[in-house]
Design a protein around this motif. Structure first.
Motif, PDB file in Angstrom:
ATOM      1  N   LYS A 114       0.862  -1.178   0.000  1.00 58.24           N
ATOM      2  CA  LYS A 114       0.000   0.000   0.000  1.00 58.24           C
ATOM      3  C   LYS A 114       0.893   1.221   0.000  1.00 58.24           C
ATOM      4  N   GLY A 115       0.327   2.331  -0.445  1.00 60.26           N
ATOM      5  CA  GLY A 115       1.096   3.567  -0.527  1.00 60.26           C
ATOM      6  C   GLY A 115       0.319   4.615  -1.293  1.00 60.26           C
ATOM      7  N   LEU A 124       2.096   6.510 -14.585  1.00 61.37           N
ATOM      8  CA  LEU A 124       1.534   6.160 -13.288  1.00 61.37           C
ATOM      9  C   LEU A 124       2.648   5.507 -12.479  1.00 61.37           C
ATOM     10  N   THR A 125       2.894   6.018 -11.259  1.00 64.38           N
ATOM     11  CA  THR A 125       3.932   5.463 -10.396  1.00 64.38           C
ATOM     12  C   THR A 125       3.324   5.005  -9.084  1.00 64.38           C
ATOM     13  N   PHE A 126       3.500   3.707  -8.777  1.00 60.23           N
ATOM     14  CA  PHE A 126       3.128   3.178  -7.474  1.00 60.23           C
ATOM     15  C   PHE A 126       4.295   3.478  -6.537  1.00 60.23           C
ATOM     16  N   GLN A 127       4.025   4.181  -5.426  1.00 60.87           N
ATOM     17  CA  GLN A 127       5.046   4.527  -4.446  1.00 60.87           C
ATOM     18  C   GLN A 127       4.691   3.853  -3.122  1.00 60.87           C
ATOM     19  N   PRO A 128       5.186   2.622  -2.893  1.00 60.42           N
ATOM     20  CA  PRO A 128       4.796   1.874  -1.688  1.00 60.42           C
ATOM     21  C   PRO A 128       5.366   2.471  -0.411  1.00 60.42           C
ATOM     22  N   SER A 129       4.538   2.467   0.637  1.00 62.40           N
ATOM     23  CA  SER A 129       4.989   2.888   1.959  1.00 62.40           C
ATOM     24  C   SER A 129       5.058   1.694   2.914  1.00 62.40           C
TER      25      SER A 129
END
Length: 186
Positions: A114-115, A124-129
């Motif tokens: 998730k992030g 589109l960039t997924f930036q996980p936290s």
């Protein structure tokens, strides 16, 4: 779509790298009619277009099945899936599964993350936290588990319409070698 960057791949133990590399060679194809990407007029304050918000799913199961010649039992099928939800505030949740079975060797890798998602034009960039990765290699009892190893992933995105008139989200890797078509859950 399941995709790993070289940095992600080489940060894993060698056995998992070999498994992931083999699994990534699964071809991703679909027959679609292309239409220009939807307008960005529906963006919210975080820059996430309204047409991207909600749940998207991708899945592929191999048509090849293996059978144990002694017991006659079939192995579970090979396959991969990727499911994510994009919220209006830019938050996302994503689950990916990769399963490979050959004869008496079953391997799998599950990644939950998730992030925040960042949208810039058609990128589109997924930036996980927060992330968790778990896997098993060849029924051997050897397992793999790690936390917070997921790295940002960037894709080119477009909305297209397939031959059934359904809108699909197309995500393509930056190098153009990987492409997957996501649909809305039924």
């Amino acid at each position: 779509m399941y995709s790993l960057t070289n940095n992600q791949l080489y940060s894993m133990p060698k056995a998992v790298r070999i498994f992931a590399s083999s699994a990534l060679s699964l071809g991703l194809t679909a027959s679609l009619i292309f239409y220009p990407s939807a307008s960005q007029a529906g963006k919210n304050d975080t820059g996430v277009p309204a047409e991207l918000q909600g749940e998207w799913r991708y899945g592929r199961i191999s048509s090849i099945q293996y059978q144990d010649s002694y017991t006659g039992q079939s192995a579970a099928p090979n396959g991969s899936s990727d499911q994510f939800q994009l919220a209006s505030n830019g938050n996302y949740k994503r689950n990916r599964l990769l399963q490979i079975n050959t004869y008496n060797c079953a391997s799998n890798l599950f990644i939950e993350e998730k992030g925040k998602v960042k949208i810039e034009a058609q990128r589109l960039t997924f930036q996980p936290s927060d992330s968790t990765s778990k896997g098993q290699i060849c029924n051997s009892g050897r397992t793999y588990s790690s936390r917070n190893t997921a790295k940002p992933e960037t894709y080119q995105w477009s909305i297209e319409t397939n031959e059934y008139g359904q809108q699909v989200l197309v995500l393509e890797t930056a190098d153009g070698k990987g492409k997957a078509h996501y649909g809305r859950p039924q």
